[in-house]
Write an enzyme that holds these catalytic residues in place. Sequence first.
Site: not given
Ligand code: FAD
Length: 435
Positions: A37, A50, A120, A197, A313, A326
């Site tokens: 990370e 959620a 979160r 938000r 994502d 998510a």
């Molecule tokens: P991220 O949460 O973006 O995590 C990526 C991680 O990788 C981070 O910790 C970052 O620091 C790290 N990172 C990045 N680049 C590097 C690198 N080069 N080297 C090492 N580490 C790195 N989804 C739902 O299912 N339900 C909901 O209610 C919902 N509400 C939402 C509301 C909003 C306003 C938004 C914007 C999104 C919402 N989502 C929801 C979507 C959800 O937030 C995302 O799909 C989810 O957080 C993605 O998780 P992730 O772990 O794939 O990516």
Amino acid sequence: MGSIAPPLQVAVVGGGIIGVMTAIGLRRRGINAIIYERASTWHEVSAGFAFTRAAREWMEMIDPALVELLGGMSGKSDASTSNAYWNGFHPRTNEEAEDESKSLLFRTPTNNLSFWGCVRSQFLKGMAAMLPEEATIFGKQLVGYDEVSNKVILRFDDGSTAEADVLLGCDGIHSVTRKVMLADESRAGFSHTVTYRTMVPIDVGIKALGQKVAKNACNHLGPNVDLLCYPVMSMTLLNIAVFAYEDSEFPDPDRMTVQVDRSEIAKVFQGFSPQIADIWKLYPEKVVKWGIFDLEDNPPSTYARGRACLVGDAAHASTPYMGVGACTGVEDALVICTLLESVQQKALTGEELKEALREALQTYSGARLERGRWIHHHSRQMGQMYHWRYGPTGRDPQRMKQKLEENWGNVVTYDVLAPLQPELRALARSHRKPL
Ligand code: FAD
């Protein structure tokens, strides 16, 4: 089982919600997953989000303890039996705004969605506590990787390297893994919407929006803006999100956030019903405006190449209008955990292992690509619909309701395991909590 080969070494790049969940699933299957990370510690925002019941079912197959954790935070119950969509624009008085006969556009039943909400940052920390300390290395920002003979070598910005059998890019919307894997062919783009938000104690929410609204999942629709609110943390807090169309380009696409004065929220709601137009008063003086980016305009052509693949994502960043970004990452996590467990069980080495891993990652991509694209495509459409900008539904509540129910139906009835062979499906299900 009874593997004599050493456990698979999996590098999970990114300790966000999906990276951590994937690492938990892999380690539960005896795979040595290490999270790299870039931040110096766990970090997530204190906003609500959620998970659907369908996502919880997949989550249970990753590790039943995840559902227990979420259940403990959400109070194990959905806030309401239906999602209510209100006219946020036309009512001229608070009484009219709260009068269903005048201002409720439509309801959709939530019985199939059955969202459980949490904060979160708390969910991430709870999951992190399920991992041993040595499973995460902080301060490691991936800048590139190379495939060398039978390993993948990760390169970090501090000059250090790490070696693994497989690299899972869980590094979010601006994924470096994706950039390297696909030579920059796919990039996140601005959806021309932004969000502001906040969360308030539930009694503050009730005072501002009325009992009926604050205690249920509600969306207030109108031209170019919608106001979503739902209770989280066992109904003690009200999560509030304003989503607005924005014509101009976002000022800082890399950071995706900019600090603004709360009067900006007052401005986007000009002309709206007084109750909604006053929502800015529940925000602190300075608020963070989030630019909403996704992969809709430029999606990846594949989620896997060689020894690397994209999860969460990084693969299918979506606008939040369907609220399942998510949840879709949970689906990815289950599929990749199952495929890698199956490879590990074969106890292969050398070229045989290389080929089995390549095949597993290709199967992953084949199983997930269409689903990921469907999610970001339809999520954008839903945002346009909430903002009365989507031609096929216009301002017609019945057409909106129909479109929503179609989309939700697809979200919750989709069988994540269907693209996998029967033995893989059985393997995935074998991790559920015994009845
Ligand atoms: P991220 O949460 O973006 O995590 C990526 C991680 O990788 C981070 O910790 C970052 O620091 C790290 N990172 C990045 N680049 C590097 C690198 N080069 N080297 C090492 N580490 C790195 N989804 C739902 O299912 N339900 C909901 O209610 C919902 N509400 C939402 C509301 C909003 C306003 C938004 C914007 C999104 C919402 N989502 C929801 C979507 C959800 O937030 C995302 O799909 C989810 O957080 C993605 O998780 P992730 O772990 O794939 O990516």
